[in-house]
Design a protein around this motif. Sequence first.
Motif, PDB file in Angstrom:
ATOM      1  N   GLY A 184       0.800  -1.217   0.000  1.00 30.32           N
ATOM      2  CA  GLY A 184       0.000   0.000   0.000  1.00 30.32           C
ATOM      3  C   GLY A 184       0.832   1.266   0.000  1.00 30.32           C
ATOM      4  N   LEU A 185       1.976   1.245  -0.681  1.00 32.17           N
ATOM      5  CA  LEU A 185       2.900   2.370  -0.624  1.00 32.17           C
ATOM      6  C   LEU A 185       2.396   3.575  -1.403  1.00 32.17           C
ATOM      7  N   ARG A 186       2.807   4.734  -0.965  1.00 27.56           N
ATOM      8  CA  ARG A 186       2.461   5.963  -1.679  1.00 27.56           C
ATOM      9  C   ARG A 186       3.315   6.130  -2.935  1.00 27.56           C
ATOM     10  N   ALA A 187       4.586   5.751  -2.841  1.00 32.66           N
ATOM     11  CA  ALA A 187       5.499   5.903  -3.982  1.00 32.66           C
ATOM     12  C   ALA A 187       6.597   4.861  -3.894  1.00 32.66           C
ATOM     13  N   THR A 188       6.971   4.316  -5.042  1.00 35.94           N
ATOM     14  CA  THR A 188       8.081   3.365  -5.126  1.00 35.94           C
ATOM     15  C   THR A 188       8.972   3.763  -6.294  1.00 35.94           C
ATOM     16  N   LEU A 189      10.261   3.850  -6.021  1.00 34.05           N
ATOM     17  CA  LEU A 189      11.246   4.112  -7.062  1.00 34.05           C
ATOM     18  C   LEU A 189      11.908   2.801  -7.451  1.00 34.05           C
ATOM     19  N   MET A 190      11.872   2.469  -8.737  1.00 35.97           N
ATOM     20  CA  MET A 190      12.553   1.281  -9.256  1.00 35.97           C
ATOM     21  C   MET A 190      13.874   1.701  -9.895  1.00 35.97           C
ATOM     22  N   PHE A 191      14.891   0.887  -9.705  1.00 36.18           N
ATOM     23  CA  PHE A 191      16.195   1.164 -10.295  1.00 36.18           C
ATOM     24  C   PHE A 191      16.952  -0.153 -10.426  1.00 36.18           C
ATOM     25  N   ASP A 192      17.966  -0.159 -11.270  1.00 37.17           N
ATOM     26  CA  ASP A 192      18.756  -1.366 -11.490  1.00 37.17           C
ATOM     27  C   ASP A 192      19.886  -1.452 -10.465  1.00 37.17           C
ATOM     28  N   LEU A 193      20.105  -2.665  -9.977  1.00 36.11           N
ATOM     29  CA  LEU A 193      21.280  -2.907  -9.161  1.00 36.11           C
ATOM     30  C   LEU A 193      22.480  -3.132 -10.068  1.00 36.11           C
ATOM     31  N   ALA A 194      23.650  -2.880  -9.556  1.00 35.83           N
ATOM     32  CA  ALA A 194      24.868  -3.120 -10.326  1.00 35.83           C
ATOM     33  C   ALA A 194      25.021  -4.615 -10.607  1.00 35.83           C
ATOM     34  N   PRO A 195      25.683  -4.981 -11.699  1.00 32.39           N
ATOM     35  CA  PRO A 195      25.901  -6.395 -11.990  1.00 32.39           C
ATOM     36  C   PRO A 195      26.546  -7.110 -10.807  1.00 32.39           C
ATOM     37  N   GLY A 196      26.033  -8.287 -10.483  1.00 29.93           N
ATOM     38  CA  GLY A 196      26.567  -9.062  -9.384  1.00 29.93           C
ATOM     39  C   GLY A 196      25.866  -8.831  -8.063  1.00 29.93           C
ATOM     40  N   GLU A 197      24.994  -7.817  -7.985  1.00 30.68           N
ATOM     41  CA  GLU A 197      24.232  -7.575  -6.764  1.00 30.68           C
ATOM     42  C   GLU A 197      22.868  -8.253  -6.887  1.00 30.68           C
ATOM     43  N   TYR A 198      22.399  -8.805  -5.773  1.00 26.59           N
ATOM     44  CA  TYR A 198      21.153  -9.561  -5.845  1.00 26.59           C
ATOM     45  C   TYR A 198      20.012  -8.951  -5.042  1.00 26.59           C
ATOM     46  N   HIS A 199      20.311  -8.214  -3.961  1.00 21.56           N
ATOM     47  CA  HIS A 199      19.279  -7.623  -3.131  1.00 21.56           C
ATOM     48  C   HIS A 199      19.647  -6.189  -2.753  1.00 21.56           C
ATOM     49  N   THR A 200      18.647  -5.335  -2.724  1.00 19.60           N
ATOM     50  CA  THR A 200      18.852  -3.940  -2.341  1.00 19.60           C
ATOM     51  C   THR A 200      19.310  -3.822  -0.900  1.00 19.60           C
ATOM     52  N   ASN A 201      18.816  -4.711  -0.024  1.00 27.18           N
ATOM     53  CA  ASN A 201      19.053  -4.507   1.411  1.00 27.18           C
ATOM     54  C   ASN A 201      20.454  -4.875   1.883  1.00 27.18           C
ATOM     55  N   VAL A 202      21.345  -5.241   0.979  1.00 29.88           N
ATOM     56  CA  VAL A 202      22.758  -5.319   1.359  1.00 29.88           C
ATOM     57  C   VAL A 202      23.504  -4.052   0.942  1.00 29.88           C
ATOM     58  N   LEU A 203      22.760  -3.135   0.304  1.00 28.21           N
ATOM     59  CA  LEU A 203      23.341  -1.892  -0.205  1.00 28.21           C
ATOM     60  C   LEU A 203      22.704  -0.651   0.387  1.00 28.21           C
ATOM     61  N   LEU A 204      21.500  -0.798   0.931  1.00 26.31           N
ATOM     62  CA  LEU A 204      20.708   0.359   1.340  1.00 26.31           C
ATOM     63  C   LEU A 204      19.858  -0.004   2.549  1.00 26.31           C
TER      64      LEU A 204
END
Length: 307
Positions: A184-204
């Motif tokens: 139920g989010l108000r806004a979501t930003l989609m973006f590409d992870l760098a090659p070799g990265e699998y999950h956002t939550n190890v970066l952010l």
Amino acid sequence: MITRDIAAFTAFAGSLAADFGPATARAAFLVSPDGFMRAEQSAQDNRYMADAGAFDTGAALREHHALHRALAQDVPVVCFPGDEATPDAVFPNNVFATARVDGEARLIVGRMRHEVRQREAGRRDIRGFFRDTLGYAEVDLSGQPHPCELTGALVIDRARGIGFCGLSERCDEAGAARMHEAFGLRATLMFDLAPGEYHTNVLLAVLAGRAVLVHAGGLQTPGLLPALEVLYPGGVVDLNGLEQAAFAGNAIALASGKVWMSRRAHDALRPATVEALAASGFAVHSVALTAIEAGGGSLRCCVAEVF
């Protein structure tokens, strides 16, 4: 709004008040590392996973118990048993998440990329606990074809109701849209992870809606760091490569003034990073998770939040 347009997202998200919901969870749950071992399917796209010989189930169980005790200082923490058939289940936040949408408490079940992890979504005990004991409505995304590995792929600012979704083999655009709706989010930003990265939550990591830990080098999106600085003025902490490799980005705030990460991550922090977190009102707390980190995730991955 769900978009790849960083400028449009920043303008809209910047206009939102921090009134979407509580910034931190009211409880959490874990899954014990019973049968913890290398899952070869998951290792195909998780470069952080160690070789099979580095896995020590006994050590992982001891670490996990210490983690349970530590996090219980902040919120009630429930732990479900693990299963040898699901060796990655110690990282439940990819499979199960919760949200409150228009007053409705929801359990969200994600669609995992690998079959070995898809088995976790069928757990009757976890589903039943939320449905029958707590009265949560179930939003089941596990049967549709688009991968959407929940709060592994999607980092959420719960106070504003905005999400940052990194796309990879673990989450595509359609999967991101399904999560955006389910939370139920108000806004979501989609973006590409760098090659070799699998999950956002190890970066952010968004910490209690006030600060952000980020390793910009893992995000194939040059405009994201300036956007974060607009949304979290004075609260963006840019991790270097050594800090990120030690899992410093895989952190969580379960109380307003504390950030939890693994001992390895804590030890890797530069003094400037600790000072920047302190300036945003966060003291760093940590638990040794060396054995668990062999599985390719760290403290944040172990924690499924209950809102």
